[in-house]
Design an enzyme around this catalytic site. Structure first.
Site, PDB file in Angstrom:
ATOM      1  N   TYR A 195       0.853  -1.196   0.000  1.00 47.72           N
ATOM      2  CA  TYR A 195       0.000   0.000   0.000  1.00 47.72           C
ATOM      3  C   TYR A 195       0.889   1.246   0.000  1.00 47.72           C
ATOM      4  O   TYR A 195       0.747   2.134  -0.844  1.00 47.72           O
ATOM      5  CB  TYR A 195      -0.910  -0.049   1.234  1.00 47.72           C
ATOM      6  CG  TYR A 195      -1.535   1.262   1.654  1.00 47.72           C
ATOM      7  CD1 TYR A 195      -2.633   1.776   0.981  1.00 47.72           C
ATOM      8  CD2 TYR A 195      -1.026   1.987   2.738  1.00 47.72           C
ATOM      9  CE1 TYR A 195      -3.211   2.982   1.371  1.00 47.72           C
ATOM     10  CE2 TYR A 195      -1.586   3.186   3.135  1.00 47.72           C
ATOM     11  CZ  TYR A 195      -2.683   3.680   2.450  1.00 47.72           C
ATOM     12  OH  TYR A 195      -3.245   4.879   2.836  1.00 47.72           O
ATOM     13  N   LYS A 217       1.555   4.330  -2.564  1.00 49.14           N
ATOM     14  CA  LYS A 217       1.245   5.718  -2.172  1.00 49.14           C
ATOM     15  C   LYS A 217       2.434   6.612  -2.546  1.00 49.14           C
ATOM     16  O   LYS A 217       2.266   7.766  -2.925  1.00 49.14           O
ATOM     17  CB  LYS A 217       0.950   5.843  -0.662  1.00 49.14           C
ATOM     18  CG  LYS A 217      -0.329   5.215  -0.170  1.00 49.14           C
ATOM     19  CD  LYS A 217      -1.588   5.795  -0.761  1.00 49.14           C
ATOM     20  CE  LYS A 217      -2.043   7.105  -0.168  1.00 49.14           C
ATOM     21  NZ  LYS A 217      -3.347   7.552  -0.776  1.00 49.14           N
TER      22      LYS A 217
HETATM   23  P1  NAD Z   1     -11.865   4.507   2.395  1.00 47.46           P
HETATM   24  O1  NAD Z   1     -11.551   3.081   2.036  1.00 47.46           O
HETATM   25  O2  NAD Z   1     -12.904   4.745   3.417  1.00 47.46           O
HETATM   26  O3  NAD Z   1     -12.258   5.305   1.072  1.00 47.46           O
HETATM   27  C1  NAD Z   1     -11.645   5.089  -0.153  1.00 47.46           C
HETATM   28  C2  NAD Z   1     -12.703   5.205  -1.251  1.00 47.46           C
HETATM   29  O4  NAD Z   1     -12.052   4.957  -2.508  1.00 47.46           O
HETATM   30  C3  NAD Z   1     -13.836   4.174  -1.121  1.00 47.46           C
HETATM   31  O5  NAD Z   1     -15.101   4.805  -1.143  1.00 47.46           O
HETATM   32  C4  NAD Z   1     -13.650   3.282  -2.351  1.00 47.46           C
HETATM   33  O6  NAD Z   1     -14.881   2.786  -2.885  1.00 47.46           O
HETATM   34  C5  NAD Z   1     -12.963   4.232  -3.327  1.00 47.46           C
HETATM   35  N1  NAD Z   1     -12.239   3.508  -4.363  1.00 47.46           N
HETATM   36  C6  NAD Z   1     -11.348   2.508  -4.195  1.00 47.46           C
HETATM   37  N2  NAD Z   1     -10.943   2.055  -5.389  1.00 47.46           N
HETATM   38  C7  NAD Z   1     -11.559   2.806  -6.332  1.00 47.46           C
HETATM   39  C8  NAD Z   1     -11.553   2.808  -7.754  1.00 47.46           C
HETATM   40  N3  NAD Z   1     -10.801   1.949  -8.448  1.00 47.46           N
HETATM   41  N4  NAD Z   1     -12.317   3.710  -8.410  1.00 47.46           N
HETATM   42  C9  NAD Z   1     -13.093   4.583  -7.719  1.00 47.46           C
HETATM   43  N5  NAD Z   1     -13.161   4.612  -6.376  1.00 47.46           N
HETATM   44  C10 NAD Z   1     -12.399   3.740  -5.689  1.00 47.46           C
HETATM   45  O7  NAD Z   1     -10.467   5.163   2.804  1.00 47.46           O
HETATM   46  P2  NAD Z   1     -10.180   6.432   3.747  1.00 47.46           P
HETATM   47  O8  NAD Z   1      -9.775   5.915   5.071  1.00 47.46           O
HETATM   48  O9  NAD Z   1     -11.289   7.396   3.633  1.00 47.46           O
HETATM   49  O10 NAD Z   1      -8.871   7.019   3.065  1.00 47.46           O
HETATM   50  C11 NAD Z   1      -8.957   8.059   2.118  1.00 47.46           C
HETATM   51  C12 NAD Z   1      -7.554   8.404   1.632  1.00 47.46           C
HETATM   52  O11 NAD Z   1      -6.744   8.801   2.733  1.00 47.46           O
HETATM   53  C13 NAD Z   1      -6.815   7.250   0.945  1.00 47.46           C
HETATM   54  O12 NAD Z   1      -6.097   7.763  -0.152  1.00 47.46           O
HETATM   55  C14 NAD Z   1      -5.837   6.788   2.012  1.00 47.46           C
HETATM   56  O13 NAD Z   1      -4.675   6.253   1.410  1.00 47.46           O
HETATM   57  C15 NAD Z   1      -5.516   8.099   2.719  1.00 47.46           C
HETATM   58  N6  NAD Z   1      -5.066   7.952   4.103  1.00 47.46           N
HETATM   59  C16 NAD Z   1      -5.899   7.360   5.016  1.00 47.46           C
HETATM   60  C17 NAD Z   1      -5.474   7.255   6.349  1.00 47.46           C
HETATM   61  C18 NAD Z   1      -6.371   6.640   7.401  1.00 47.46           C
HETATM   62  O14 NAD Z   1      -5.939   6.540   8.551  1.00 47.46           O
HETATM   63  N7  NAD Z   1      -7.602   6.249   7.064  1.00 47.46           N
HETATM   64  C19 NAD Z   1      -4.224   7.750   6.738  1.00 47.46           C
HETATM   65  C20 NAD Z   1      -3.408   8.342   5.771  1.00 47.46           C
HETATM   66  C21 NAD Z   1      -3.848   8.455   4.456  1.00 47.46           C
END
Ligand code: NAD
Length: 345
Positions: A144, A148
């Protein structure tokens, strides 16, 4: 004419808008008067003020209709880190992000704000008050994170003032808050199955946990200040709660707040790490015969037992960022939002 320009600049698309962070971002954008499109592979919620476009971000043709007449795009879609599917991460986070950039350029989008992650610099060893100058991890902790890094590099290098296309990356760490389907539910599940009894290491290691509303605030500030000659162009910024807390204290606050026991027995870090390493070797040897996805992995031990907190000084200086919700208040709001996960005995 002026009104039309103003309306276009207030129209945005949130790619990944059905997810945890995405939904909170959409709600705040609506509150600030933006017209919001959501592009996602699934419809995560109902809101008649939002226009939904369903599709796969890897496909430019899927994306284009959601970007018509839009000046600003947030890209916060990613497969869940827990899926541990190398091909999927590469396809969505790297190739898909390239498709997003191409589609944005083709549609005449001017600003692209990527949700990256502070983990792009983390290699499983201590980081204290890490700044954006730290090099990308040479040995990322998982697939992952590997993708990123690729994704962030792609977005930042796409910044192109000559074409009036500006990009910025926000690097949050440990996002938490109401409606997160990951952190709190997984923690509660672990507590219910008796897996939350041990503290890895001395329990003093500081980590950033960032309330979702502060992460959203950082994204919106970045979007609104991204323009010609802005110091944000082509750069990455940490967004945190600016209150690093011992990892195990945070876990204990959430658990006790929901009526579960806090972990209390210490296990030395090196012992936990080598046990997890041994387990992964055994599972590798057995992999031709059985497939098991362990939760106790060296990477998880490193995440729970090392220092990893980051400075958000650059975001303060260049965006005027300041967390809106303190950690104390954020934990209380989060606990309150999960009544169904309270311990019932
Ligand atoms: P999440 O899984 O809740 O949301 C991700 C969304 O992306 C989902 O709704 C999913 O359906 C959509 N998605 C995935 N593949 C797709 C595709 N091929 N086409 C269209 N849509 C697609 O994740 P989150 O926790 O809300 O994270 C959001 C962002 O923040 C991500 O980029 C993640 O890497 C980053 N991030 C999250 C955290 C954390 O602690 N949650 C920390 C650092 C960074």
């Amino acid at each position: 004419m002026a009104t039309r320009v103003r309306q276009a600049s207030k129209k945005c698309t949130v790619i990944g808008g059905s997810g945890f962070l995405g939904q909170h971002l959409v709600e705040h954008l609506l509150e600030r008067g933006y017209a919001v499109n959501v592009f996602d592979i699934r419809k995560g919620f109902e809101n008649n003020k939002v226009q939904f476009f369903l599709g796969d971000l890897c496909c430019k043709e899927d994306l284009l209709p959601s970007l018509q007449g839009v000046m600003l795009v947030f890209h916060c879609a990613s497969p869940a880190p827990s899926s541990n599917n190398r091909d999927l991460f590469y396809k969505v986070n790297y190739l898909g992000t390239k498709a997003v950039i191409e589609a944005c350029k083709e549609a005449g989008v001017q600003k692209l704000v990527l949700t990256s992650s502070a983990s792009v610099v983390f290699e499983g060893t201590d980081i204290k008050n890490g700044t954006e100058d730290l090099p990308y991890a040479k040995k990322p902790i998982d697939y992952y994170t590997e993708t990123k890094i690729l994704q962030e590099k792609e977005v930042l290098s796409a910044n192109d003032p000559e074409r009036n296309f500006f990009t910025v990356a926000i690097r949050p760490h440990g996002i938490f808050g109401p409606r997160d389907p990951q952190m709190v539910p997984i923690l509660v599940q672990a507590a219910k199955s008796g897996k939350m009894k041990f503290i890895i290491g001395d329990g003093k290691n500081l980590v950033d946990f960032t309330f979702v509303e502060n992460v959203v605030h950082g994204h919106i500030l970045a979007a609104e200040q991204l323009q010609t000659d802005s110091p944000l162009c082509g750069k990455a910024f940490h967004i945190t709660n600016d209150e690093p807390i011992p990892f195990w204290e945070f876990m204990s606050c959430i658990l006790t707040g929901l009526g579960y026991d806090a972990p209390k027995y210490h296990i030395p870090y090196w012992l936990a790490y080598y046990l997890a390493f041994l387990l992964s070797l055994v599972l590798l040897l057995l992999s031709p015969f059985i497939t098991v996805k362990p939760t106790f992995t060296p990477m998880r031990v490193a995440l729970a037992g090392t220092y990893h907190y980051y400075s958000c000084q650059q975001a303060k200086k260049h965006m005027g960022y300041k967390p809106l919700v303190s950690l104390h208040e954020a934990v209380a709001k989060t606990i309150e939002s999960y009544p169904h996960l309270r311990c019932s005995v």
